[in-house]
Design an enzyme around this catalytic site. Sequence first.
Site, PDB file in Angstrom:
ATOM      1  N   ASP A  49       0.880  -1.158   0.000  1.00  0.00           N
ATOM      2  CA  ASP A  49       0.000   0.000   0.000  1.00  0.00           C
ATOM      3  C   ASP A  49       0.926   1.219   0.000  1.00  0.00           C
ATOM      4  O   ASP A  49       2.156   1.108   0.076  1.00  0.00           O
ATOM      5  CB  ASP A  49      -0.961  -0.035   1.202  1.00  0.00           C
ATOM      6  CG  ASP A  49      -2.179   0.853   0.953  1.00  0.00           C
ATOM      7  OD1 ASP A  49      -3.220   0.634   1.586  1.00  0.00           O
ATOM      8  OD2 ASP A  49      -2.082   1.752   0.096  1.00  0.00           O
TER       9      ASP A  49
HETATM   10  C1  GLC Z   1      -4.373   4.235  -0.405  1.00  0.00           C
HETATM   11  C2  GLC Z   1      -5.250   3.048  -0.009  1.00  0.00           C
HETATM   12  C3  GLC Z   1      -5.232   1.947  -1.017  1.00  0.00           C
HETATM   13  C4  GLC Z   1      -5.102   2.530  -2.410  1.00  0.00           C
HETATM   14  C5  GLC Z   1      -3.706   3.133  -2.495  1.00  0.00           C
HETATM   15  C6  GLC Z   1      -3.422   3.778  -3.852  1.00  0.00           C
HETATM   16  O1  GLC Z   1      -3.693   4.721   0.703  1.00  0.00           O
HETATM   17  O2  GLC Z   1      -5.007   2.487   1.265  1.00  0.00           O
HETATM   18  O3  GLC Z   1      -6.423   1.171  -0.839  1.00  0.00           O
HETATM   19  O4  GLC Z   1      -5.268   1.535  -3.393  1.00  0.00           O
HETATM   20  O5  GLC Z   1      -3.457   4.065  -1.469  1.00  0.00           O
HETATM   21  O6  GLC Z   1      -4.247   4.863  -4.059  1.00  0.00           O
END
Ligand code: GLC
Length: 754
Positions: free
Chosen positions: A281
Amino acid sequence: MSAIKAANTIIDSSSGEETNTQDFIEDLIGKMTLSEKIGQMTQYDASWDVTGPPVQKDDIDRYEKIAEGRVGAMLNILGTEATREAQKIAVENSRLGIPLLFGYDVVHGYKTMFPIPIADACSWDLTHIENATRIAATEATAAGLNWAFAPMMDISRDARWGRVMEGAGEDPYLVSKVSAARVKGFQGEDLSKPDTMAATAKHFAAYGFLNAALEYNTTEISDNTFLNQVLPPFKAAIDAGVSTVMNAFSDFNGIPVTANSYLQRDILKKELGFKGFIITDYSTISEMVVHQYAKDNKDAAYKAIIAGTDMDMESRVYENNLEALVNEGAVEEKMIDDAVRRILTLKLNLGLFDDPYRYCDESRSYLLDHVEDHHSKALEAAKSSAVLLKNDKNLLPIRKSVKTIGVIGKLADDKDAPLGSWRARTEAQSGVSILEGLQKHVPSETEILFAKGYTLSVEPPTFTQEVDLSQSDDESGFTEALEVAERSDLVLFVLGEECFQTGEGRSQTFIGLKGAQLKLLKKVYAINKNVVAIMMNGRPIAEPWLYENIPSILESWYLGSQSGNAIAELLTGKCNPSGKLALSIPRSIGQIPISYNHTRTGRPDPIPGDPNFVFWSHYSDCDKTPQYAFGHGLSYTTFEYSNLKLNTDTISMDESLTVSIEVENTGSYDGEEVVQLYINDLYSSTIRPVKELKGFEKLHFKAGEKKTVTFTIGWKDLAFYGADRIFKAEPGEFDVMVGGNSEDLLSARFELTA
Ligand code: GLC
């Protein structure tokens, strides 16, 4: 030779040559420098949308890095022109010309907004859910994207958490089925087709078990709960062929997920046999230093690669540290090769080596305009997702005798809130409001009055800013609203939350109605008892007075672009509500975490004959049952369940049980019903839930129609991970229960023998 030319040589199907595509990948890896390999493991944020704290200022030249072969994927870059430009640099300027992946959060639609995921899950309609996702993929791939960061499948029992809106609720079986449908919707039958895209199972794992539901907090979860509740949806997604898994911000047993070998290598890649790749993440690798788990970024890079993390989203830690770790002998290059192999395999499966520009096709951009078919499917999905919680005086559907309807509530006139929080690239204010829907669907002779009544946020809230509710106690709109209530035959009171009160970074310690909404509702109800409450919210709302006093309540969540039309069709009876709750609605925040599949405890009930005896599992100040249970949802008609039958009362491990039940539509409306099957293991080596969903069918019944519904139960439906972490069924007695929700059930007993 460029990777594209090599691919066309080796896997050119027109030549009819039988080849091993894996040879192509191994051959390509053999040509790559260590720096180029690490480049494939690096994802840059192009920051067209801000979905996390960019680690790097945007002074770096992303395109220079791409030309150097140091970037394998991007996120938050949008449109065929921009993606083509970036792809062109990768393919034509870098030494090996390896194409890029372009990822984005396509969570409940791309341009056409569908119901938010928790609402979609309340439809229990897997066909709708797959179709909605198919449309989202059709639109997103027309904008140059080839990778969706969805479906999110975090089990959650805690309405304080903002991201409860993003999953599919509290039950592992329903979340598994919904997640598999979403994976199929994104990936279709052929990942190399230009309108299909890679899906992502997220967030692995147990991100929905944050302590106190405080966003990004630590988690506490037992092995038993992890293996039996959290894991099944990820297994279902892997069985459905999901291409990637995104890990979680949180720790698991004290080790951040990104560095957690037990989770990522032992469970995901070994036990579940996941062959795709793990993306972090947003900047979770560098955040391990902040987590005080890694000494510095180099230590973080080491711990992440050892634990099987394959691609680094935006933290740049792999880019800046992995090469040194390999050159020092701290990390074996074969670990790098494994990650690169997984990443290149997805690029091959997407057909990017065959044609790297297949997703940058300007001729498909018409799909990003208003496509009638997309909106009609969004309308169908929305109608199927709303849940009729209560209809005591049958105020719904709106009677023909109602000549004046009073619509009250800022959210009734809101064209933005229905779009939800992960709204991708739909235009702000593009949703159909409830007021607009009513004006379209109620008889022309019916007078519609409107009063805003209360305020929530003064300005439309945004994805990255806190919602400003500082004016929400304002009562200046009360007088006008009470006048409307006075003049109306029926009041439709729309209440709930601003859509950005839920979503990422939106944990709340209060899950009731914010501001002056409830105060106004009570005053309106004092004047006019014919009140229908329409809820617009992303998390379950705990508000006992509302549920106990207002005669009719429709839970509409956020239903997307066609929200107002769907709600109006439901209120007028043009469509009969059919949604069922995918998660429990608590009476009080004090009950959280709450779920229907709790265990029995050793003192579950009051002691017979001594009502004042306190030594049993209860609260002194609140009924321990939910306000509304998992699986609950009413219709304008009624359904009667009878004749539950088993084909036998004993099955061995290799036999299956056939369960049948008769369901009759005993009312005067045609309608859909979700027939639900639960089991209870009466005696087991670890305590089991009092009931577990193990089957459901959503069926249409004409008024008066009766159907026999059958289910098949085998050992896998009865199996669980025991204390020995082995998935198995245990001989013994079970109850099988069938009904239209998780509380009103017909039951029968059977035995499983060795
Ligand atoms: C965010 C979220 C994740 C998302 C990622 C990219 O912080 O936790 O679910 O896909 O970043 O945007």
